[in-house]
Motif scaffolding. Structure first.
Motif, PDB file in Angstrom:
ATOM      1  N   ILE A 149       0.841  -1.209   0.000  1.00  0.00           N
ATOM      2  CA  ILE A 149       0.000   0.000   0.000  1.00  0.00           C
ATOM      3  C   ILE A 149       0.870   1.250   0.000  1.00  0.00           C
ATOM      4  CG2 ILE A 149      -1.681   1.316   1.337  1.00  0.00           C
ATOM      5  CD1 ILE A 149      -2.712  -1.427   2.382  1.00  0.00           C
ATOM      6  N   LEU A 150       1.893   1.253   0.831  1.00  0.00           N
ATOM      7  CA  LEU A 150       2.778   2.419   0.881  1.00  0.00           C
ATOM      8  C   LEU A 150       3.472   2.643  -0.460  1.00  0.00           C
ATOM      9  CD1 LEU A 150       4.438   2.086   4.412  1.00  0.00           C
ATOM     10  CD2 LEU A 150       2.511   3.498   3.728  1.00  0.00           C
ATOM     11  N   GLU A 151       3.812   1.567  -1.135  1.00  0.00           N
ATOM     12  CA  GLU A 151       4.466   1.700  -2.437  1.00  0.00           C
ATOM     13  C   GLU A 151       3.568   2.434  -3.426  1.00  0.00           C
ATOM     14  OE1 GLU A 151       6.330  -1.162  -5.966  1.00  0.00           O
ATOM     15  OE2 GLU A 151       5.812  -1.993  -4.004  1.00  0.00           O
ATOM     16  N   HIS A 152       2.258   2.197  -3.356  1.00  0.00           N
ATOM     17  CA  HIS A 152       1.322   2.852  -4.255  1.00  0.00           C
ATOM     18  C   HIS A 152       0.938   4.253  -3.769  1.00  0.00           C
ATOM     19  CE1 HIS A 152       0.753  -1.331  -5.633  1.00  0.00           C
ATOM     20  NE2 HIS A 152       0.318  -0.801  -6.753  1.00  0.00           N
ATOM     21  N   ALA A 153       0.882   4.452  -2.466  1.00  0.00           N
ATOM     22  CA  ALA A 153       0.321   5.686  -1.915  1.00  0.00           C
ATOM     23  C   ALA A 153       1.349   6.778  -1.659  1.00  0.00           C
ATOM     24  CB  ALA A 153      -0.418   5.378  -0.602  1.00  0.00           C
ATOM     25  N   VAL A 154       2.606   6.408  -1.464  1.00  0.00           N
ATOM     26  CA  VAL A 154       3.643   7.387  -1.133  1.00  0.00           C
ATOM     27  C   VAL A 154       4.458   7.689  -2.387  1.00  0.00           C
ATOM     28  CG1 VAL A 154       5.693   7.845   0.262  1.00  0.00           C
ATOM     29  CG2 VAL A 154       3.746   6.626   1.261  1.00  0.00           C
ATOM     30  N   PRO A 155       4.349   8.893  -2.937  1.00  0.00           N
ATOM     31  CA  PRO A 155       5.084   9.207  -4.170  1.00  0.00           C
ATOM     32  C   PRO A 155       6.553   9.484  -3.872  1.00  0.00           C
ATOM     33  CG  PRO A 155       3.934  11.151  -3.419  1.00  0.00           C
ATOM     34  CD  PRO A 155       3.548  10.034  -2.476  1.00  0.00           C
ATOM     35  N   GLN A 156       7.417   9.142  -4.813  1.00  0.00           N
ATOM     36  CA  GLN A 156       8.830   9.446  -4.693  1.00  0.00           C
ATOM     37  C   GLN A 156       9.114  10.822  -5.305  1.00  0.00           C
ATOM     38  OE1 GLN A 156      11.027   7.581  -2.897  1.00  0.00           O
ATOM     39  NE2 GLN A 156       9.130   6.472  -2.428  1.00  0.00           N
ATOM     40  N   PRO A 157       9.856  11.674  -4.617  1.00  0.00           N
ATOM     41  CA  PRO A 157      10.163  12.988  -5.191  1.00  0.00           C
ATOM     42  C   PRO A 157      10.951  12.834  -6.488  1.00  0.00           C
ATOM     43  CG  PRO A 157      10.749  12.884  -2.854  1.00  0.00           C
ATOM     44  CD  PRO A 157      10.437  11.491  -3.283  1.00  0.00           C
ATOM     45  N   PRO A 282      -3.865   6.440  -6.718  1.00  0.00           N
ATOM     46  CA  PRO A 282      -4.910   5.580  -6.156  1.00  0.00           C
ATOM     47  C   PRO A 282      -6.185   6.360  -5.834  1.00  0.00           C
ATOM     48  CG  PRO A 282      -2.792   5.007  -5.216  1.00  0.00           C
ATOM     49  CD  PRO A 282      -2.565   6.251  -6.029  1.00  0.00           C
ATOM     50  N   GLY A 283      -6.032   7.636  -5.427  1.00  0.00           N
ATOM     51  CA  GLY A 283      -7.211   8.447  -5.152  1.00  0.00           C
ATOM     52  C   GLY A 283      -8.047   8.670  -6.396  1.00  0.00           C
ATOM     53  N   ALA A 284      -7.405   9.007  -7.525  1.00  0.00           N
ATOM     54  CA  ALA A 284      -8.121   9.205  -8.775  1.00  0.00           C
ATOM     55  C   ALA A 284      -8.751   7.896  -9.249  1.00  0.00           C
ATOM     56  CB  ALA A 284      -7.174   9.756  -9.834  1.00  0.00           C
ATOM     57  N   THR A 285      -8.051   6.794  -9.059  1.00  0.00           N
ATOM     58  CA  THR A 285      -8.583   5.492  -9.467  1.00  0.00           C
ATOM     59  C   THR A 285      -9.809   5.127  -8.641  1.00  0.00           C
ATOM     60  OG1 THR A 285      -6.311   4.832  -9.981  1.00  0.00           O
ATOM     61  CG2 THR A 285      -7.966   3.090  -9.889  1.00  0.00           C
ATOM     62  N   HIS A 286      -9.736   5.389  -7.337  1.00  0.00           N
ATOM     63  CA  HIS A 286     -10.881   5.117  -6.463  1.00  0.00           C
ATOM     64  C   HIS A 286     -12.086   5.947  -6.900  1.00  0.00           C
ATOM     65  CE1 HIS A 286     -12.686   3.866  -2.578  1.00  0.00           C
ATOM     66  NE2 HIS A 286     -13.318   5.032  -2.684  1.00  0.00           N
ATOM     67  N   ASP A 287     -11.859   7.220  -7.217  1.00  0.00           N
ATOM     68  CA  ASP A 287     -12.966   8.081  -7.645  1.00  0.00           C
ATOM     69  C   ASP A 287     -13.576   7.572  -8.951  1.00  0.00           C
ATOM     70  OD1 ASP A 287     -12.561   9.668  -5.460  1.00  0.00           O
ATOM     71  OD2 ASP A 287     -11.495  11.257  -6.538  1.00  0.00           O
TER      72      ASP A 287
END
Length: 302
Positions: A149-157, A282-287
């Motif tokens: 989950i963190l891999e998908h939710a936390v963006p890398q700078p 993931p937020g856009a995908t959920h929406d």
């Protein structure tokens, strides 16, 4: 045997340089004269030239010693230096973009932006974002699933950020570093995160990751939400997590529940500004999936 001055002359360096490396054990002396002066054999010249070559690459003295002591150490030392140099270059690129951001903004924005940027290291790390998600996620998820989950939710700078990306990350850092609502005062997390609702969060998140993957291509292609495999997988994840089946009635209830659940839209908006449109969040995908569910749930029965 050469004196320290003769060795320095042959090598084209100063006596002070030879003494420096000798005192640190990098250039052993072969003997001492009757008067106690250092004496070096011809092999010292090759060793001194190697030391100078390594130092020209800005290798620290301890690393030079490792290379001199072990022939196979050079590869490890080079790899370590490349990592360090990459980190320094990333920090410089981040600072450059931050300075452009401050230079080009309106004077009345400068103090606020300086405060935001000053709270972020250069190059930035994502520890604060990971802590935010560990608070947001339901407790006692398997470690393997939490990592996914963190891999998908936390963006890398980005390695080479634009000024706008610096601002987006700084605002994201400020958002996740703010106070978190206290548990028990309100339902500040989705129903599926609350143990009293009877969900099995691990089952839910396993299914959501799969559903998001199925919907990604449609979202990148800017296709309107529709019924299909991704939506079925999305609904099935919620159904199985609470021990029921995917039925039209369940879909109507789920649509209302998702509409009432707390949201972190601001987080996903900032992530989208940081990462760009190439990869849907993931937020856009959920929406998108929720919109597909809404369209199905509100359709009149045939």
């Amino acid at each position: 045997m050469w004196s320290i001055g003769e060795l320095a002359e042959h090598a084209g360096v100063t006596v002070k340089t030879v003494r420096f490396y000798s005192d640190r054990g990098l250039l052993p002396e072969a003997a001492r004269s009757a008067g106690g002066h250092r004496r070096y054999g011809p092999e010292a010249l090759d060793r001194l030239r190697l030391i100078r070559s390594l130092r020209t690459l800005d290798l620290p003295v301890p690393d030079v010693g490792r290379v001199l002591d072990r022939e196979d150490a050079l590869e490890d030392v080079i790899a370590g230096q490349l990592r360090e140099l990459g980190s320094r270059m990333a920090a410089l690129r981040w600072r450059e973009a931050a300075l452009h951001l401050l230079r080009d903004c309106a004077p009345e924005e400068r103090a606020d932006r300086l405060r935001l940027i000053g709270a972020v290291t250069a190059p930035p790390d994502t520890a604060a974002l990971a802590r935010f998600w560990r608070r947001w996620l339901p407790p006692r998820l398997p470690a393997r699933l939490t990592s996914a989950i963190l891999e998908h939710a936390v963006p890398q700078p980005p390695a080479d950020p634009t000024p706008d990306q610096v601002l987006a990350f700084a605002r994201l850092h400020a958002f996740v570093s703010g106070p978190c609502p206290r548990t028990g005062t309100a339902h500040w997390q989705p129903a599926a995160h609350r143990p009293d609702e009877g969900y099995r969060p691990a089952v839910l998140y396993e299914g959501l990751i799969e559903a998001y993957g199925l919907a990604a291509a449609d979202i990148r292609g800017q296709r309107a939400p529709y019924e299909g495999e991704a939506l079925d997988c999305f609904v099935d994840a919620y159904a199985r997590s609470c021990g029921t089946r995917d039925t039209p009635a369940f879909r109507r209830v789920l649509s209302g529940q998702l509409a009432a659940d707390p949201r972190i839209d601001h987080y996903w908006q900032l992530v989208a500004e940081l990462t760009g449109p190439a990869a849907p969040t993931p937020g856009a995908t959920h929406d998108w999936l929720h919109a597909a569910l809404d369209a199905r749930s509100t359709r009149p029965a045939a």
